[in-house]
Design a protein around this motif. Structure first.
Motif, mmCIF file in Angstrom:
data_model
loop_
_atom_site.group_PDB
_atom_site.id
_atom_site.type_symbol
_atom_site.label_atom_id
_atom_site.label_comp_id
_atom_site.label_asym_id
_atom_site.label_seq_id
_atom_site.Cartn_x
_atom_site.Cartn_y
_atom_site.Cartn_z
ATOM 1 N N LEU A 1 0.802 -1.218 -0.040
ATOM 2 C CA LEU A 1 0.061 0.013 0.147
ATOM 3 C C LEU A 1 0.760 1.201 -0.061
ATOM 4 O O LEU A 1 1.711 1.263 0.728
ATOM 5 N N ARG A 2 0.844 2.101 -0.924
ATOM 6 C CA ARG A 2 1.424 3.256 -0.948
ATOM 7 C C ARG A 2 0.732 4.540 -0.699
ATOM 8 O O ARG A 2 1.372 5.483 0.008
ATOM 9 N N VAL A 3 -0.534 4.665 -1.380
ATOM 10 C CA VAL A 3 -1.566 5.677 -0.785
ATOM 11 C C VAL A 3 -2.950 5.344 -0.363
ATOM 12 O O VAL A 3 -3.425 4.493 -0.923
ATOM 13 N N ALA A 4 -3.361 6.064 0.659
ATOM 14 C CA ALA A 4 -4.786 5.495 0.992
ATOM 15 C C ALA A 4 -5.563 6.800 1.324
ATOM 16 O O ALA A 4 -4.953 7.746 1.882
ATOM 17 N N ILE A 5 -6.802 6.842 0.777
ATOM 18 C CA ILE A 5 -7.943 8.242 1.167
ATOM 19 C C ILE A 5 -8.736 7.595 2.365
ATOM 20 O O ILE A 5 -9.388 6.673 2.385
ATOM 21 N N LEU A 6 -8.511 8.487 3.458
ATOM 22 C CA LEU A 6 -9.082 8.159 4.735
ATOM 23 C C LEU A 6 -10.122 9.374 4.929
ATOM 24 O O LEU A 6 -9.750 10.446 4.487
ATOM 25 N N HIS A 7 -11.139 9.328 5.814
ATOM 26 C CA HIS A 7 -12.008 10.279 6.291
ATOM 27 C C HIS A 7 -11.938 10.434 7.644
ATOM 28 O O HIS A 7 -12.273 9.433 8.382
ATOM 29 N N ARG A 8 -11.562 11.483 8.211
ATOM 30 C CA ARG A 8 -11.656 11.524 9.696
ATOM 31 C C ARG A 8 -12.794 12.041 10.319
ATOM 32 O O ARG A 8 -13.673 13.006 9.759
ATOM 33 N N PRO A 9 -13.588 11.214 10.877
ATOM 34 C CA PRO A 9 -14.610 11.282 11.642
ATOM 35 C C PRO A 9 -14.858 12.698 11.968
ATOM 36 O O PRO A 9 -14.098 13.264 12.693
ATOM 37 N N GLY A 10 -15.893 13.371 11.994
ATOM 38 C CA GLY A 10 -16.283 14.642 12.154
ATOM 39 C C GLY A 10 -17.533 15.353 12.284
ATOM 40 O O GLY A 10 -18.391 14.656 12.847
ATOM 41 N N ALA A 11 -18.032 16.480 12.168
ATOM 42 C CA ALA A 11 -19.300 17.046 12.367
ATOM 43 C C ALA A 11 -20.391 16.196 11.929
ATOM 44 O O ALA A 11 -21.620 16.405 12.342
ATOM 45 N N GLU A 12 -20.151 15.626 10.757
ATOM 46 C CA GLU A 12 -21.055 14.731 10.242
ATOM 47 C C GLU A 12 -22.004 13.729 11.063
ATOM 48 O O GLU A 12 -23.150 13.507 10.923
ATOM 49 N N LEU A 13 -20.947 13.124 11.921
ATOM 50 C CA LEU A 13 -21.550 12.330 12.685
ATOM 51 C C LEU A 13 -21.990 12.649 14.021
ATOM 52 O O LEU A 13 -22.949 12.173 14.408
ATOM 53 N N GLN A 14 -21.644 13.998 14.272
ATOM 54 C CA GLN A 14 -22.397 14.851 15.423
ATOM 55 C C GLN A 14 -23.756 15.106 14.881
ATOM 56 O O GLN A 14 -24.481 15.551 15.960
ATOM 57 N N ARG A 15 -24.119 15.268 13.787
ATOM 58 C CA ARG A 15 -25.435 15.461 13.453
ATOM 59 C C ARG A 15 -26.665 14.247 13.836
ATOM 60 O O ARG A 15 -27.782 14.555 13.742
ATOM 61 N N LEU A 16 -26.130 13.103 14.091
ATOM 62 C CA LEU A 16 -27.119 11.814 14.257
ATOM 63 C C LEU A 16 -27.611 12.095 15.591
ATOM 64 O O LEU A 16 -27.197 12.647 16.474
#
Length: 287
Positions: free
Chosen positions: A14-29
């Motif tokens: 694995l050389r490159v990975a796209i991740l998403h850091r959990p953020g404000a979108e989860l606080q909307r739940l």
């Protein structure tokens, strides 16, 4: 100069990975919207961020370049075309009515890239749209202020689902559930407008085709692709993807793998995980 992007296996280096850091979108739940937004329960956002940060740091310690989706979206939104792309995908004139949709679009165009990226990912409530200088709207009057003008995207952390690479071509997928459809538009925005991907992100599949989700696609070997067919990837989606991959000679064999669907077999990668060239971890009920 960066090495070209691409993939031909699940277990290569694995050389490159796209991740998403959990953020404000989860606080909307909330307990009222978790089901509609495809969550079983309210997540512990702080703990999720800590675990994400530890995982990202582990990848970096092994020499993997980690690209964060939020950063990519923000950087891509420096482009005027990207801003139009993101706003048009987020503003639903059929639900909001033309006057309110136009006012919302004008407001979003006034935001800087960072603020706009936050809205496109975390959503926006009626209460968060300024009232100044806007025309009266029946839609605004009849919606509680806590209702969403733009829905949040709490499933963004599953970055594998909205795109994957095969060879040196990228597949922008077509997500099955309405709560997730706009995720593909953000991924598309990044690949179309971010400077890092200009000239490299050649498309292998159109996201407007029948439903295909990246979690249902496994690169078993160079030229051999397995596609799970179940709740999220339909037979029509699997067929469209197979025709595209075979037609572009990105694969010589595409295997359709029926899976039951439901929470225990949501995607192929939840029941079958490659751990070496000739070894998989397989859920017994899926054998």
């Amino acid at each position: 100069m960066s090495a070209p992007f691409g993939a031909d296996s699940e277990v290569g280096t694995l050389r490159v990975a796209i991740l998403h850091r959990p953020g404000a979108e989860l606080q909307r739940l909330t307990p009222r919207n978790t089901d509609r937004l495809l969550f079983d329960a309210l997540p512990w956002v702080t703990r999720a961020q800590e675990e994400h940060d530890a995982f990202a740091q582990l990848l970096r310690s092994r020499g993997v370049e980690v690209l964060l989706l939020g950063d990519l979206v923000t950087e891509a939104l420096a482009s005027g075309a990207a801003r139009m792309h993101g706003i048009s995908a987020a503003v639903d004139a059929r639900r909001l009515g033309t006057p309110l949709a136009q006012e919302l679009s004008v407001y979003l165009r006034s935001l800087d890239p960072s603020a706009l990226a936050r809205v496109l990912m975390a959503g926006m409530t009626f209460a968060e749209l300024p009232l100044d200088d806007f025309e009266p709207s029946l839609v605004r009057r009849m919606h509680p202020r806590g209702d969403f003008l733009i829905d949040p995207l709490p499933n963004l952390l599953f970055t594998r689902d909205s795109s994957f690479w095969i060879g040196q071509r990228v597949v922008i997928t077509s997500l099955a559930r309405s709560a997730r459809m706009r995720e593909s538009s953000l991924t598309d925005l990044v690949y179309a407008h971010h400077p890092r991907f200009l000239g490299t992100a050649l498309r292998a599949f159109e996201s407007r085709s029948a439903p295909v989700e990246g979690g249902d696609v496994l690169l078993l070997a160079p030229g051999v692709v397995a596609v799970g067919v179940g709740e999220r990837t339909t037979p029509a989606g699997a067929e469209a993807l197979a025709r595209s991959l075979l037609g572009d000679r990105l694969a010589h064999t595409v295997l359709a793998m029926p899976i039951a669907g439901g929470r225990d077999q949501l995607h192929l990668d939840t029941v079958c995980t490659m751990v070496d060239r000739y070894a998989v971890v397989l859920y017994p009920e899926a054998v």
